[in-house]
Write a protein that holds these residues in place. Structure first.
Motif, PDB file in Angstrom:
ATOM      1  N   PHE A 131       0.841  -1.134  -0.188  1.00 14.79           N
ATOM      2  CA  PHE A 131       0.214  -0.077   0.077  1.00 14.79           C
ATOM      3  C   PHE A 131       0.722   1.247   0.004  1.00 14.79           C
ATOM      4  CE2 PHE A 131      -2.870  -3.164   1.958  1.00 14.79           C
ATOM      5  CZ  PHE A 131      -3.895  -3.093   1.178  1.00 14.79           C
ATOM      6  N   ASN A 132       2.107   0.995  -0.388  1.00 13.60           N
ATOM      7  CA  ASN A 132       2.923   2.303  -0.281  1.00 13.60           C
ATOM      8  C   ASN A 132       2.988   3.082   1.031  1.00 13.60           C
ATOM      9  OD1 ASN A 132       3.909   1.834  -2.993  1.00 13.60           O
ATOM     10  ND2 ASN A 132       2.105   2.481  -3.751  1.00 13.60           N
ATOM     11  N   LEU A 133       2.843   2.766   2.204  1.00 12.72           N
ATOM     12  CA  LEU A 133       2.624   3.308   3.541  1.00 12.72           C
ATOM     13  C   LEU A 133       3.887   2.808   4.425  1.00 12.72           C
ATOM     14  CD1 LEU A 133      -1.003   3.104   4.009  1.00 12.72           C
ATOM     15  CD2 LEU A 133      -0.049   5.020   3.584  1.00 12.72           C
ATOM     16  N   GLU A 134       4.830   3.677   4.293  1.00 10.46           N
ATOM     17  CA  GLU A 134       6.249   3.240   5.005  1.00 10.46           C
ATOM     18  C   GLU A 134       5.918   3.225   6.472  1.00 10.46           C
ATOM     19  OE1 GLU A 134      10.740   4.950   5.867  1.00 10.46           O
ATOM     20  OE2 GLU A 134       9.428   5.735   4.391  1.00 10.46           O
ATOM     21  N   THR A 135       6.246   2.277   7.271  1.00  2.45           N
ATOM     22  CA  THR A 135       6.246   2.032   8.841  1.00  2.45           C
ATOM     23  C   THR A 135       7.385   1.281   9.139  1.00  2.45           C
ATOM     24  OG1 THR A 135       4.433   1.686  10.217  1.00  2.45           O
ATOM     25  CG2 THR A 135       4.901  -0.072   8.695  1.00  2.45           C
ATOM     26  N   ARG A 136       7.344   1.170  10.630  1.00  7.27           N
ATOM     27  CA  ARG A 136       8.310   0.471  11.407  1.00  7.27           C
ATOM     28  C   ARG A 136       7.515  -0.766  12.035  1.00  7.27           C
ATOM     29  NH1 ARG A 136      11.142   4.303  15.126  1.00  7.27           N
ATOM     30  NH2 ARG A 136       9.318   5.675  14.925  1.00  7.27           N
ATOM     31  N   PRO A 137       7.409  -1.917  11.654  1.00  9.95           N
ATOM     32  CA  PRO A 137       6.428  -2.950  12.215  1.00  9.95           C
ATOM     33  C   PRO A 137       6.910  -3.176  13.704  1.00  9.95           C
ATOM     34  CG  PRO A 137       7.255  -3.582   9.884  1.00  9.95           C
ATOM     35  CD  PRO A 137       8.040  -2.373  10.416  1.00  9.95           C
ATOM     36  N   SER A 138       8.202  -3.305  14.121  1.00 11.48           N
ATOM     37  CA  SER A 138       8.580  -3.612  15.346  1.00 11.48           C
ATOM     38  C   SER A 138       8.480  -2.418  16.341  1.00 11.48           C
ATOM     39  CB  SER A 138      10.037  -4.166  15.374  1.00 11.48           C
ATOM     40  OG  SER A 138      11.113  -3.174  14.939  1.00 11.48           O
ATOM     41  N   ALA A 139       8.417  -1.149  15.941  1.00  7.87           N
ATOM     42  CA  ALA A 139       8.148  -0.021  16.824  1.00  7.87           C
ATOM     43  C   ALA A 139       6.999  -0.040  17.725  1.00  7.87           C
ATOM     44  CB  ALA A 139       8.603   1.262  16.125  1.00  7.87           C
ATOM     45  N   ARG A 140       7.004   0.310  18.987  1.00  5.74           N
ATOM     46  CA  ARG A 140       5.797   0.628  19.635  1.00  5.74           C
ATOM     47  C   ARG A 140       5.143   1.839  19.292  1.00  5.74           C
ATOM     48  NH1 ARG A 140       5.155  -3.205  23.440  1.00  5.74           N
ATOM     49  NH2 ARG A 140       7.206  -4.151  24.231  1.00  5.74           N
ATOM     50  N   VAL A 141       3.810   2.193  19.162  1.00  5.20           N
ATOM     51  CA  VAL A 141       3.026   3.105  18.731  1.00  5.20           C
ATOM     52  C   VAL A 141       3.365   4.234  19.445  1.00  5.20           C
ATOM     53  CG1 VAL A 141       0.725   4.032  18.581  1.00  5.20           C
ATOM     54  CG2 VAL A 141       1.287   1.869  17.708  1.00  5.20           C
ATOM     55  N   SER A 142       3.547   3.967  20.878  1.00  2.00           N
ATOM     56  CA  SER A 142       3.877   5.397  21.743  1.00  2.00           C
ATOM     57  C   SER A 142       5.174   6.073  21.225  1.00  2.00           C
ATOM     58  CB  SER A 142       3.998   4.904  23.221  1.00  2.00           C
ATOM     59  OG  SER A 142       5.131   3.711  23.508  1.00  2.00           O
ATOM     60  N   GLU A 143       6.261   5.298  20.451  1.00  2.00           N
ATOM     61  CA  GLU A 143       7.388   5.625  20.114  1.00  2.00           C
ATOM     62  C   GLU A 143       7.050   6.566  18.637  1.00  2.00           C
ATOM     63  OE1 GLU A 143       9.997   2.346  19.739  1.00  2.00           O
ATOM     64  OE2 GLU A 143       9.913   2.066  21.878  1.00  2.00           O
ATOM     65  N   LEU A 144       6.161   6.582  18.017  1.00  2.00           N
ATOM     66  CA  LEU A 144       5.936   7.074  16.702  1.00  2.00           C
ATOM     67  C   LEU A 144       5.199   8.572  16.686  1.00  2.00           C
ATOM     68  CD1 LEU A 144       3.904   4.198  14.976  1.00  2.00           C
ATOM     69  CD2 LEU A 144       6.349   4.327  15.184  1.00  2.00           C
ATOM     70  N   SER A 145       5.444   9.174  15.643  1.00  2.00           N
ATOM     71  CA  SER A 145       5.310  10.478  15.428  1.00  2.00           C
ATOM     72  C   SER A 145       3.678  10.264  15.205  1.00  2.00           C
ATOM     73  CB  SER A 145       5.915  11.219  14.399  1.00  2.00           C
ATOM     74  OG  SER A 145       5.654  10.580  13.020  1.00  2.00           O
ATOM     75  N   THR A 146       3.154  11.488  15.186  1.00  2.00           N
ATOM     76  CA  THR A 146       1.620  11.624  14.822  1.00  2.00           C
ATOM     77  C   THR A 146       1.446  11.110  13.356  1.00  2.00           C
ATOM     78  OG1 THR A 146       1.340  13.286  16.370  1.00  2.00           O
ATOM     79  CG2 THR A 146      -0.748  13.109  14.605  1.00  2.00           C
ATOM     80  N   GLY A 147       2.344  11.434  12.572  1.00  2.00           N
ATOM     81  CA  GLY A 147       2.226  11.148  10.966  1.00  2.00           C
ATOM     82  C   GLY A 147       2.439   9.774  10.873  1.00  2.00           C
ATOM     83  N   GLU A 148       3.382   9.009  11.734  1.00  2.00           N
ATOM     84  CA  GLU A 148       3.422   7.557  11.565  1.00  2.00           C
ATOM     85  C   GLU A 148       2.213   6.677  12.172  1.00  2.00           C
ATOM     86  OE1 GLU A 148       8.304   6.828  12.150  1.00  2.00           O
ATOM     87  OE2 GLU A 148       7.423   7.833  13.750  1.00  2.00           O
ATOM     88  N   GLN A 149       1.661   7.241  13.263  1.00  2.00           N
ATOM     89  CA  GLN A 149       0.500   6.846  13.943  1.00  2.00           C
ATOM     90  C   GLN A 149      -0.471   6.877  12.820  1.00  2.00           C
ATOM     91  OE1 GLN A 149      -0.441   7.583  17.779  1.00  2.00           O
ATOM     92  NE2 GLN A 149       1.543   8.037  18.295  1.00  2.00           N
TER      93      GLN A 149
END
Length: 526
Positions: free
Chosen positions: A140-158
């Motif tokens: 889906f062309n949506l870059e993400t970090r599968p192993s990262a906890r959501v609390s560590e993500l920026s708003t854009g990443e969430q």
């Protein structure tokens, strides 16, 4: 160059995927929707526009089974359908990405994607879930970090995780509420490509956004709501930004350069009200979020902060408002170094904060509108006197703040989470502006606002500047920064690439700096 994705052309007689007829929804003292019709065809991206509080979210909450309509009927694939819960909506192929995230903060991205999903392998290990998530992200062309906890993500990443979670569940009718508000232009383009591929398979998208240019770019048809009622449905090809804005708010909206100071405005002072000297801080995951940042803002000045989302903006706003300690360097107020981070002390010093995430950081969702409105002044007269809290005085102040924010409140005792996102934003902004006698740190203040509300919000900020306060304006909208800022600093990976005076700014140069080139290196190259 890739060939364009062919449009899906439904056969004659094909019923709409979604048809809502005569929908009405009432709350105490409020008509949220009245006699609203909405038809969404297979293969279509259908935009839904309206001012904050126009009834868009209520209408979509009915479609997704969160609310039940008081009048009207819904048809899915031509058959009458009553959706009594979100689970029934999901089973009917309807998925929605909300403005406010519904992720489990302590779980990883992969765990959130697979939580409650029928296709999650039983007993799958973390590496298996992460590998599956990586495949979905590429698809889906949506870059993400599968192993990262959501609390560590920026708003854009969430936000990307939310979108990916719904797309993975093979929704046929995808509802996106302000999906690009926290995406970079490149991420938005990738999302648009995914949406076009999605509808090319005969599915449909309902696209809610206040960014009128992108609405015209991505949508096939547009429905406009005003005051809970439908104004019109038109082909996007027949619409213009100016015309859409007029339909939304009922009048012409003109966004002008607001840098000019009117006669009688406070002059720029020489001494910075706040400065950072080689300041560094760690992010939530322990990595360096800001590195050797040196900035200063003077009374009567608007300092813009440009940069792609997730490059230290959130941590910068938290440092500037006493919410996050420094790991190195200094923060100075009126030339005096601040010993420790203390949000309460910063507020008492006249520093207000419009946070990046209004619901998570700016409001107590379960508390009343009145309690949230007076949150910054509950211990001051007239709300409190001689140690006694006055509910009557608190309500009077809350009414005053709501009136100044142009927010209609049917019941000040209701939870603030029941307000629309735009009204929440305006309420937080006016509350913070009341205490920002020295400095206002405004992180994405126009995010989620309609075109009329954006114009009002920015004028409020300018009025505060003209009264002699300093403003730090963090935004992803370059036009917004150019129209307001005296100077613009560019952040990349937590470092300041340079600070530009906003007299003869080169947009291309700002773009290079946002991509990681330092101002001095660009000058040398030129």
């Amino acid at each position: 160059m890739m060939s364009p994705i062919p449009r899906f052309m439904p056969l004659p007689g094909t019923p709409p995927l979604v048809e809502m007829k005569g929908i009405a929804k009432y709350f105490p003292g409020v008509v949220a929707n009245e006699d609203v019709d909405l038809t969404v065809m297979p293969g279509e991206i259908h935009a839904l526009l309206g001012e904050n509080g126009a009834g868009k979210s209520t209408l979509m909450n009915i479609l997704t089974g969160i609310y039940q309509p008081d009048k009207g009927e819904m048809l899915i694939d031509g058959y009458a359908k009553s959706l009594a819960s979100p689970l029934q909506a999901i089973a009917a192929g309807i998925g929605m990405v909300h403005q406010h995230f519904k992720l489990v903060q302590a779980f990883t991205v992969a765990e959130n994607i697979h939580l409650g999903w029928a296709e999650t392998p039983i007993g799958a290990s973390a590496p298996v879930l992460e590998a599956r998530t990586e495949v979905l992200a590429r698809r889906f062309n949506l870059e993400t970090r599968p192993s990262a906890r959501v609390s560590e993500l920026s708003t854009g990443e969430q936000q990307r995780v939310e979108i990916l979670k719904v797309l993975a569940r093979k929704a046929r009718i995808l509802i996106l509420d302000e999906p690009t508000a926290v995406l970079t232009p490149a991420e938005a383009r990738a999302l648009f490509a995914a949406l076009r591929a999605f509808v090319a398979e005969g599915h449909a998208v309902i696209f809610i956004s206040h960014k009128l240019e992108e609405v015209l770019e991505i949508s096939d048809r547009i429905t406009v709501l005003r005051g809970g009622r439908k104004v019109a449905t038109q082909d996007a090809a027949d619409c213009t930004v100016k015309g859409l804005a007029r339909m939304m708010v009922g009048r012409d909206i003109v966004l002008a350069d607001m840098r000019a100071r009117p006669q009688g405005a406070g002059p720029l002072a020489a001494m910075p009200v706040l400065a950072l000297d080689k300041a560094s801080t760690d992010g939530s995951g322990g990595a360096v979020a800001l590195k050797d940042v040196t900035l200063a803002v003077r009374p009567g000045e608007i300092l813009g902060i440009a940069g792609v989302a997730g490059n230290g903006q959130r941590e910068l706003s938290q440092v500037l408002t006493g919410m996050r300690p420094l790991s190195g360097g200094q923060l100075l107020i009126d030339g005096q170094a601040v010993a420790k981070a203390d949000a309460r002390a910063f507020a008492k010093a006249g520093i207000g904060h419009i946070p990046e995430d209004r619901l998570k950081s700016g409001l107590a969702p379960a508390l009343s509108v009145a309690a949230n409105a007076v949150l910054r002044e509950y211990d001051k007269p007239p709300v409190s006197a001689r140690g006694m809290f006055s509910p009557r005085a608190a309500l009077a102040l809350a009414r005053s703040i709501a009136e100044a924010a142009a927010v209609a409140i049917p019941d000040f005792a209701m939870p603030v989470r029941n307000l629309s996102g735009g009204n929440q934003q305006r309420l937080v902004a006016r509350r913070e502006m009341r205490i920002a006698s020295r400095l206002l740190v405004a992180a994405y203040p126009s995010r989620g606002l309609d075109v009329g509300a954006i114009n009002t919000m920015l004028r409020y900020i300018v009025e505060l500047r003209d009264a002699g306060a300093a403003i730090i304006l963090i935004s992803e909208e370059l036009e917004e920064l150019l129209n307001l800022s005296d100077r613009i600093a560019v952040l990349h990976e937590g470092e300041v690439m340079g600070v530009l005076d906003n007299d003869h700014i080169d947009i291309e140069r700002i773009g290079l700096m946002m991509g990681g080139q330092r101002q001095a290196d660009i000058k040398a190259a030129v």
